[in-house]
Design a protein around this motif. Sequence first.
Motif, PDB file in Angstrom:
ATOM      1  N   ASP A  31      15.491 -17.370 -20.366  1.00 28.34           N
ATOM      2  CA  ASP A  31      16.607 -16.468 -20.084  1.00 28.34           C
ATOM      3  C   ASP A  31      17.520 -17.128 -19.076  1.00 28.34           C
ATOM      4  O   ASP A  31      17.080 -17.838 -18.193  1.00 28.34           O
ATOM      5  CB  ASP A  31      16.076 -15.163 -19.458  1.00 28.34           C
ATOM      6  N   ARG A  32      18.784 -16.900 -19.231  1.00 28.93           N
ATOM      7  CA  ARG A  32      19.712 -17.445 -18.243  1.00 28.93           C
ATOM      8  C   ARG A  32      20.931 -16.551 -18.133  1.00 28.93           C
ATOM      9  O   ARG A  32      21.161 -15.684 -18.977  1.00 28.93           O
ATOM     10  CB  ARG A  32      20.102 -18.869 -18.622  1.00 28.93           C
TER      11      ARG A  32
ATOM     12  N   GLU B 220      24.231 -12.194 -19.973  1.00 20.64           N
ATOM     13  CA  GLU B 220      22.799 -12.422 -19.915  1.00 20.64           C
ATOM     14  C   GLU B 220      22.402 -12.988 -21.266  1.00 20.64           C
ATOM     15  O   GLU B 220      22.712 -12.405 -22.304  1.00 20.64           O
ATOM     16  CB  GLU B 220      22.106 -11.086 -19.664  1.00 20.64           C
ATOM     17  N   ASP B 221      21.758 -14.139 -21.236  1.00 23.76           N
ATOM     18  CA  ASP B 221      21.449 -14.847 -22.479  1.00 23.76           C
ATOM     19  C   ASP B 221      19.941 -15.006 -22.566  1.00 23.76           C
ATOM     20  O   ASP B 221      19.357 -15.862 -21.902  1.00 23.76           O
ATOM     21  CB  ASP B 221      22.167 -16.200 -22.457  1.00 23.76           C
ATOM     22  N   LYS B 222      19.309 -14.166 -23.376  1.00 23.94           N
ATOM     23  CA  LYS B 222      17.863 -14.307 -23.560  1.00 23.94           C
ATOM     24  C   LYS B 222      17.629 -14.997 -24.885  1.00 23.94           C
ATOM     25  O   LYS B 222      18.152 -14.566 -25.911  1.00 23.94           O
ATOM     26  CB  LYS B 222      17.187 -12.941 -23.541  1.00 23.94           C
TER      27      LYS B 222
ATOM     28  N   GLU C 102      16.571 -13.038 -28.042  1.00 28.55           N
ATOM     29  CA  GLU C 102      17.349 -11.895 -28.522  1.00 28.55           C
ATOM     30  C   GLU C 102      18.594 -12.394 -29.254  1.00 28.55           C
ATOM     31  O   GLU C 102      19.174 -13.404 -28.893  1.00 28.55           O
ATOM     32  CB  GLU C 102      17.741 -11.000 -27.346  1.00 28.55           C
TER      33      GLU C 102
ATOM     34  N   TYR D 242      24.012 -11.540 -26.774  1.00 31.50           N
ATOM     35  CA  TYR D 242      24.209 -11.630 -25.330  1.00 31.50           C
ATOM     36  C   TYR D 242      24.485 -10.227 -24.818  1.00 31.50           C
ATOM     37  O   TYR D 242      25.032  -9.390 -25.527  1.00 31.50           O
ATOM     38  CB  TYR D 242      25.430 -12.472 -24.984  1.00 31.50           C
TER      39      TYR D 242
ATOM     40  N   HIS E 178      12.318 -18.513 -15.427  1.00 31.36           N
ATOM     41  CA  HIS E 178      12.915 -17.692 -16.483  1.00 31.36           C
ATOM     42  C   HIS E 178      12.555 -18.200 -17.877  1.00 31.36           C
ATOM     43  O   HIS E 178      13.323 -18.071 -18.817  1.00 31.36           O
ATOM     44  CB  HIS E 178      14.444 -17.638 -16.374  1.00 31.36           C
TER      45      HIS E 178
END
Lengths: 440, 521
Positions: free
Chosen positions: A72-73, B418-420, B423, B426, B478
Amino acid sequence: MPLFIDRRLNPRDKNFGNRQRFLRRARERVKEAVDRVVRERGIADAGKGAAVSIPAGGIDEPQFHHSDTTGDRRRPLPGNKTFVAGDLIDKPEGGGGEGRGKQASDSGEAEDPFVFALTADEFLDILFEDLELPDLVKASLKDTTSKEPRRAGYSNDGVTPNLNVLRTMRFSLSRRLALRRPTEAKVKLLADEVEKLQALQADCLLDAKGQQRLRDAVEEMQGLKKLQRAIPYIDPVDLRYNRFEPKPTPRAKAVMFCLMDVSGSMGEREKDLAKRFFILLHLFLRRKYDRVDLVFIRHTHEAKEVDEQEFFYSRESGGTIVSAALTKMLEVLRARYSVADWNVYCAQASDGDNSSSDTARCINMLASEILPLCQYYAYIEILDEHDGFSEEAGKELWRGYRLLKPKAANFAMKHVARRADIYPVFRELFAKQPAKGAAK
Amino acid sequence: MSEIMSSPDRPAAAPPRRPLFETADWDFDTMQRVFDEIERIALDELKLDVYPNQIEIISAEQMLDAYCSIGMPLMYGHWSFGKKFVHHEKLYRYGYQALAYEIVINSNPCISYYMEENTMAMQTLVLAHAAFGHNHFYKNNYLFKQWTDPDGVLDYLDFAKKYVAECEERHGAAAVEETIDAAHALMNQSVFRYKRRSRMKMSEVERRERERRAHEERAFSDLWRTVPHPPGKPAPPMTEKEAAERKRKLNLPEENILYFIEKHSPTLREWQRELLRIVRNISQYFYPQRQTKLMNEGCATFVHYHIVNRLYDKGLIPEGALLEILHSHSDVTFQPGYDDARYSGVNPYALGFAMMQDIERVCVAPTAEDREWLPEIAGNGDWLSTLKDVWANYRDESFVRQFLSPHLMRKFKFFALEDKADEPQYRVEAIHNEDGYRALRGAVAESYDLSEIMPDIQVVDVDLLGDRCLILRHNMRHGVRLGGKSRDKVLAHVRKLWGYGVRMQEFDVERGTIRDEVGVS
């Protein structure tokens, strides 16, 4: 007080060494790329530098880095227009971050090919590597034709010796006319009058009208002189210089005939070898002549003049009659290239098959008609890679041409099985050079 | 002839307050006069503190050369610099990339290079930018003070260049290349980040290098006491205490990988160790620059902007020159939006300059919002001391965290995604509004935090009694792992340097577990 240093005249090419290191490292790849370029290119373009593209493997510099596709970022980005917190945005296809145009490949691990330009020198170096050219020949091949300055119009600046007086004066004159600069003659006329009037005045012979005229004349003359000073006779804007441009020195023209047997027995390898031979000859000719025309004639049992593309890449089946090509060549030669104006070179590549009756005809044509017209006639016979060389190993055409050789000084023939064999054909050509003096 | 040569009269000496130059062409006299005026403003008005300047004029080709040896005037020979050269040259020739107007080096005297193609107006701009802006920053920022040795860097590079050349002669270019290749692969993981080591006196290195060699030959290393055990036979068990003791002796964990290998590799020869030292010293030298890109450019841009405006106010540069300078200035500080084709990240010139100007604004004319967000500086009136304090005591990450104001976040229209990875979408986490400022500021600051951007990789153990395997650990945050292909290639390089097997653990810091382990034996 700072220290000013002018580094512009320092030795250039500081990175030359590193560039060579890099090329050495990428050598194998570069060679493959150069071969590819040679295959794709026309003969006339082969000697130029090239942009080659090589796979990054072997010259990549790996580093540890985060993979883009895991974890995640957060990405802060500028230029929001419509988003509010909590909005969901579909990720673009194929991964990669939003708006990150550069990272089309996910994780940045794709090996993009590394593209760069080889200079003409580097290109030729690599091209000739397997041809085993001696350095001297390489150097002379790369040698650009000599340049001579030639008149090329006029320019506004230059050195004094190049000043073009006629032009300069013409501009000066038109400017003086346009600005109404008083001419010397006019001033002189007035000055004479003033002198005369003054002489009269000195003798007290001047009446009131004369006095008036004298004052006017003096005033007018002063005005004119002032104008003359303000408008210079020659102004820097009038100056015109002869301009010179380096131009290649004029040399005679040459035409190069490429003759090739394209019957079924000539495969990719044979054609590739032939092409290198043709390239080399072309480079050599271009060094010597301003203009080199190429004529491609291919033959099976009949001959045709074709363009380069067809020459190397199209296939045709049929028997082999070499004399057809020679006839065609003579036909083109007579129609388009007068021997008085053109130096004629001929290169023939074949696998040596021919019918024996035709070989005799070929020899006849060569000896009586073609060789007298040619500067040089080179024949290469392409052998199987595993065949041994010997004068006797040749096929029909070789055996026939051998009879010709002792009689004609401008005739060369060689067996070629590998790239390295190509050069020796040229040795004779270069050796002969001083005697023959190629340019007429 | 005299008539031809006569030219329109020129005024003898320029009276004061006349522009210093009128034409686009520059010459050394004009440069000198402009420099003096710039210096007057920089030292008397801005009270900058700079190293003496050494100003060098170079051609485009020399600029390309400088690019490829990471901006340094001397550098050891290596194919990768040639690769860069070939690459940049292509971009330049085809017109995809313009060259920099200047390059400035953190050295004492401060060397800066200027392109000969620049017009006089551009030379004015870059003199103010590099010879005063960057120069002040290099001399005063704490990171540079702590970690770099501007007095000795050129001597050191000279030493490095000669040393590498000498090694090539003695040991063969291929062997040297192999070692440097491997060292370059680890360059980013070979800086000391937290420990305050004594400042490196680069000029003394050569002497120290001889002493160290002599010392190490006598010294005892824990590694040498052991022999690799034969395969198939299990290593004798080791107690927890012994293991801890061993780690203590080796100063583990160690964040500086090249340092560790240099000190403890069982197989490297002395010259190879010296090569590793050279590479990591250079990496260390550039580490402050990588942490202060935004501030450094912000400072230099702010300084040049101030100076050229003052020059114009004083009537020392003509209007045309000012316009040319401003044109170039606004090109440099242009920030395209994320969806613009020209977007390639946040432009450090744009954000840096905007933040410096914003600090000036907050000091002099704060709004109520500024008083709430930046109470320490709002309305203190002394923007110059404030800025100089900022330039001296912050790096990009802490600078943004402290000084990015809501005003600027609105101006840049920042938002955070937020970039998971697992998923499909975003999520917009925060935008430039009251609820989002704090999170947004954190996100922007993080994006300048090298410990977030660069993988955190440490040497955690060496299996001394077993197969001497070196164990590296990537501290995953993360859930972000290392890119696999390049990781394996780098590990192969580590293997070459270490001489024995290397294992790499993906260690999940949040969960305290090892997620994955790969090895090269």
